[in-house]
Scaffold this active site. Sequence first.
Site: not given
Length: 1028
Positions: A475, A770, A774
């Site tokens: 990310d 996070d 996900d």
Amino acid sequence: MDKHTSKYSNTITLLNNGRDSSQGRPHKRLQLFFRVVYFLTSIGRNSNGRDSSHGKPHKRLQLVFRAVYFLTSIGRNTLVLSRWLHDPSYVIEIGSIHDHNDEKRQPFHGIDKEALAKLVREKDLNSLLIHFGGVQRVVEILESDQEAGLTVMHDEKELTQRKETFGTNIYDRPKTKSFLSFMAESFKDTAIIILLVCSVLSLGFGIKRYGPKEGWYAGGSIIVAVALVLAVSSICNFRKSRQVLKLSEESKDIKVTVVRDERRQEVSIFDIVVGDIVYLKIGDKIPADGLFLDGLSLQVDESSMTGESDNVQINETQNPFLVCGTKVMDGYGHMLVTSVGKNNAWGQIMCTITDDKNNEQTPLMHRFNKLTKWIGDAGLLVAFLVLVTLMISYFMGHTENDNGQKEFIGSKTKADDIMNSLVDIIAAAVTVMVVAIPEGLPLAVTLRKMMLDRAMVRKLSACETMGSATTICTDKTGILTLNQMQVTEFLLGTEMITMTSQIAPEVLELLQEAAGLNTTGDVYTTPFGPPEICGCPTEKAILSWAMTSLLGNSNRIKQEYRILDVKVFNSQKKRSGVLVTKNSTGKFHTHWKGAAEMILAMCSSYYVKSGKIAPINQEERKELELKIKYMASKSLRCIAFAYKESNAKTQNLEETELTLLGLVGLKDPCRPGVKEAVESCRDAGVGIKMITGDNVFTAKSIAFECGILQPGEDLNIAVIEGPAFRNYSKEERMKIVEKIRVMARSSPFDKLLLVKCLKQKGHVVAVTGDGTNDAPALKAADVGLSMGIHGTEVAKESSDVVILDDSFKTVVTVLKWGRYLYHNIQKFLQFQLTVNVAAIVFNFVAAAASGEVPLTAVQLLWVNLTMNTLGALALATEPPSNDLMNKKPIGLTEPLLTRSMWRDLLAQAFYQITLLLILEFKGGAIFHVDNKVKDTLMFNTFVLCQVFNEFNARNLDKKNIFHGILKNRLFVGIVGSTILLQVLMADFLRGFANTERLNLIQWAACIGVSSLSWPIGWITKCIPVFNK
């Protein structure tokens, strides 16, 4: 009113639900009246059956007054009274109210914690409303405050009292294995049992033959040696068990947001107490049983408790029950904790579950065990051949005792002597088999060091798999960047605004409304400092900007408006919305906030700073889109605000024909050292792919800044948007997936799709995440890496490793530790197998040639003890080298022993076998010593060869084996300790080890010939070998 009446009033008030009996039906009130009259007629007889008229007059009068006061309370307590008269389990003992003036008030109104726990566990709504008076009444009973929470700052006894009354949020775990349990398991080994039986028999025969003073050496020394080996092995396993258990406990110590002292604060889940007000948001794991207080769109996944896959809607009226261990999947809210620890269902379940991480078999362990089994089978075969050879040699009369006489001379040999010799032969053969099996490398050393490097391992196999990773999908926010958002630019329409005075009052009010109401953050004012802002970094940045630039007051705005509906931020739609009504005017406003281009697509007009509304035509829309792209090109995250005055009849959030209020650009600077970390991955042959929800311009800008994109790279191939990748055919995706460097505007589904494509192409994929959404990608990846600071509990539970500081540098550190672990196991294997091969081959050849095993059982066990434990520890404590990041990833299916390792192993083993055979057959003549000194020279040389070879094993590929040796003091210390122990064994424990003291020349000779391992290792590494 006396104290007794007051106490009785409290009893009534405790169960009062606040309803007035006058609002009931007439016949119900009449029915209740007759029941009360009947109740009064029976008060003459108290609870023990005696008539009160026989008591003293003042006692009877006092009882009457209490009954009168009870009647005066009927008007506001009819529901309670009705329940008492209906339910025989409620016994009203008016006469039992004692006259002790020093009687203390029971804490929390004497509420039964078991009944309170049962209430939530069984989701008994009727009991909540009737017996407890509703959720708000429970808040009062538990002496909490829905807005301010518990007051603990100036009252340290508050938490202590609650823990003593209701218990702590810690549940009893099943007893862990003790040291004695590990010792008992060690004795289950068949070879060890045979060896002990032989040693006991040898001990008996020895004492019978030579007496207790001299006869215990042969058998007793084996028993002591076996006990030492098993004790050290059990200590290592016990320590590993404790370290893994400690890591497991640390992984369970999650942070929970509670309201205490009128503000949000994070506390350990173990510090939650009954009465705490807990703030819940998407992805949180509910830390205890409790009751829903307030919130919007709260949905919970209760599959962990009920097995049902559908999310459960939580609300105040029909289902206010929140169960520990379940997960928040949507919405947000506050809950009141009602039971903790083993008092709730989750705690009772966890009390029965044993953490089996110690028994977890990782792929690398499985391969190691297969290799160990193969070596063990080879050792068993050699031991059998040694046994047969020694038996034949003994019964053929080829063996001699210490006096040079034949040990077996047919019928003249005593039965005891035959049994004693057979026991010694069996013990020697079994010892060869025991020494042949290498012990496992303790992984807990690596796990603990990784914890110090801000990485917490939840799954042991992740360590080794990470060392083989070929691609890391990361990310952007919080990993590559600092996640410290700050509003740096604000556009109203197409104009940049620098001062609030430029904005029309009505527009300013709408902006304050948008920022203060459409948020999951909160602002807490403190008397001694600036306001505290709680929430995710984006919400905190916007609230801070609203307070400082827009001069907004979030708490005042929330009081002036009532929230009717909320749409929580969705990672696919990338927006959040709220429907509110103003208390003073009754107007309904819909507010949306989210990704700028998506909010812009919902708008048909926009505000200018003068307060006028201008339509968005095609030219205006293009200009606004250019403004968004320009802000994104400066690495700014673009957030737009839009609103619409809604129809009072529609209670839904409208999504079309909105008016754009403004655009803000949030700057999130890159983390220091990220560019170097990305370059380190590139050197290690690991590809980095950045996956972000930001638009493509922001994504490209950040990717260039971090070094993921290189100047001159074809951006048409390297950069793609999630929807475009999603819409490709399977063949098209497989064709371009390896070329992608940046995926913008991606959803969790796009991330999952990318991971699956990469795995199908043969990549070992690590993924960071996070958010709750996900979780599928984290589970699908070979290694899932969740964020410890901003990651949700759902994401953490779906991951293999938790990155405690949310930094990409730590992700690279995990990669380095993974390679280090694999490299350490290879070093240990090469070192240990050299010992095993040399020992079993030398003993077999010597037994075949001379009819006896030169190295005794005690000496072989001593080698096994020092090399398997001290040697393994020395190699395991080598710090990870940066050189590991200059090699290509190691495939998951590649053999543990490479060709170069076999080359070095066989060269060292061949040298040691040759050296020992020379000492066995020519050592007496070379040094002019007797057999016992010769055997001591062999034993000493064999151990010292392993000590010097330990240096060779430090660097499998480098010729300079002393590189960085002084940086690892522990290695030097362990090697020094091994040498000291060997001196003690050879020179001072002669009876135990069956050795003789050596002089300095003999010691120098042992050291000299053993040190030749170094130049042999250097020469061997010059021989080219091509590994597959």
